[in-house]
Design an enzyme around this catalytic site. Sequence first.
Site, mmCIF file in Angstrom:
data_model
loop_
_atom_site.group_PDB
_atom_site.id
_atom_site.type_symbol
_atom_site.label_atom_id
_atom_site.label_comp_id
_atom_site.label_asym_id
_atom_site.label_seq_id
_atom_site.Cartn_x
_atom_site.Cartn_y
_atom_site.Cartn_z
ATOM 1 N N CYS A 1 -47.536 -31.084 22.650
ATOM 2 C CA CYS A 1 -46.857 -30.208 23.608
ATOM 3 C C CYS A 1 -45.631 -30.903 24.211
ATOM 4 O O CYS A 1 -44.594 -30.269 24.432
ATOM 5 C CB CYS A 1 -47.819 -29.776 24.704
ATOM 6 S SG CYS A 1 -49.142 -28.713 24.088
ATOM 7 N N GLU B 1 -49.546 -24.822 27.212
ATOM 8 C CA GLU B 1 -48.082 -24.868 27.181
ATOM 9 C C GLU B 1 -47.528 -23.996 26.053
ATOM 10 O O GLU B 1 -46.561 -23.258 26.237
ATOM 11 C CB GLU B 1 -47.610 -26.315 26.973
ATOM 12 C CG GLU B 1 -48.034 -27.296 28.064
ATOM 13 C CD GLU B 1 -49.361 -27.998 27.768
ATOM 14 O OE1 GLU B 1 -50.276 -27.351 27.194
ATOM 15 O OE2 GLU B 1 -49.492 -29.179 28.127
#
Lengths: 364, 186
Positions: free
Chosen positions: B99, B67
């Site tokens: 994340c 991510e």
Amino acid sequence: MLEVVQEDHEFDLAGSARLDVLVSAIKPRQASQVVKDLSELLPLERAKLNHLKRIRSSQHPETGRLLQVLLSPPDMYHALDEAKRKEIVERYGLEPTVHAVPKLEPRTRAQFLSGGSAWPMIFHHSTSEEARRAARVIPEQDALDAIGFMRDALVDAETGRQQNGGRPTVGAVLVDPLGGCGGRRGRVVATASRERQKVRDEEPASMRDHPLHHAVMLCVQGVGRALAAGSRQEKVARKQEEDSAGGKLGKEREGKGSESLCSDADPPGGVVEVLSPEQYLCTGFDLYVTREPCLMCAMALVHSRVRRVIYGVRDTERGCLGSVTMLHTLTSLNHNYRVFEGVCADECRQSLSDRESKHAAVLP
Amino acid sequence: MASDGGVASSDEQNAVYMRLALKEAEMALSKGEVPVGCVVVHKPTARIISCGHNETSEAFNATRHAELVAIDGILRAQTDLSLLRECDLFVTCEPCIMCAAALRDVKIKTVVFGCSNDRFGGCGSVLSVHDGSLPISGHTYPCHSGLLADEAIALFKQFYSRQNVKAPEPKRRKMGRQEQPRAETR
Ligand SMILES: [Zn+2]
Ligand SMILES: [Zn+2]
């Protein structure tokens, strides 16, 4: 310098600590087979209940010894394949009833005892808060060292402010507590401002004001950069050995690699450029930061396996190592570090203040 | 908890995006990285604006998750991150707590993930970071779970069976185990 730990309290089994599960009486001779079957069908770890024992044995005033088995939370039980459920119910004559058990793992003896009255629990002494509390007294020398390194974080914050046009900026340094030289215990292995400068020098301009480049993230990135450099150096050295076909030489070099981490090449009072690839991520390192880290940064430090986090002042709105939550006390994570607050608190507060009162907010 | 459903109108299209994320995860696997991959889709134009896969080993940095790599990719391409307000993230494994928090900071519109991340998941498994359960102000986003989860899990199984084969290699210690989901998750 105070350790940030969770309050010691009993489990509130009437409230937040309560979880309803299904239990059933079983015949004593069935116990071991039931445990075996259930560990496959309804594993406790899947229900996040591995702090509970599967079987409870108690004395019933009329019927004598009563053996009960913990099945699972109701939703998990009902999600079980119909045929499988029927089979096990019939095999053991199960009659599931709802029973309240402690939702969380016991962290203190008080919790262990209060929760254990509802259902027998497993108590891991080594991870218990009591054990940690016993070790909570920080040696005086450590506290003095901490002040020294927090001053480094304050210098980093000042450099950050200059890098960011006068806007107050959080400062952070990562320290290897065993890598000291020149009379100082420990050495700085990464600073946020140095990594920020690297990004500015080496990355496209669009990466300049990266909203996720918090001081902590930059420090972790700095260690990564130094480890990558160390790995490259090692590869080159190995290649050279192979080229000169010296099996002996190879052994000699190996010895060198594990020598003192301190080298004359390190700038005095500066930061290292290269870390031995023997070092795994930030294992054993301590992070000093002027303000309590946010959730992203706190979790990045879990992933990076730091030993301790020491911060100056709290961030009551976004801080996740004491204020909003205490990520470091979440024992279900694979790594936990210790957290300390209040080192050079006044200086940190001063450093985070907006002297020109024209900036929107502190840069994290 | 992450909710299922709500994506019915474009199920097939979503599966196409998730397959691309799985391709990214396969690339990670081929490099010996934990196999997690993602793509960022700009919904109004149906354009993929970035992608990424886990590169924690390569970077010696345990925060180089798919991510965050994809977010860097957007910036490197000179695109303004504010575009993320109109973007969906398709990621093969539930974003970890780090994340999940970062995705709030950059104001992602929606997250669609494959398998759950029982050890570190920040979108329902360990913490619910995405939905504002924690008293942290700011943007929140909806999550949809389970899309092509079996395929994501199959990649993890491959990764861990390979790890075991070359086990006696002391230096490559469980690098990046952070995103291991339990195979039994679903
Ligand atoms: Zn942060
Ligand atoms: Zn992550």
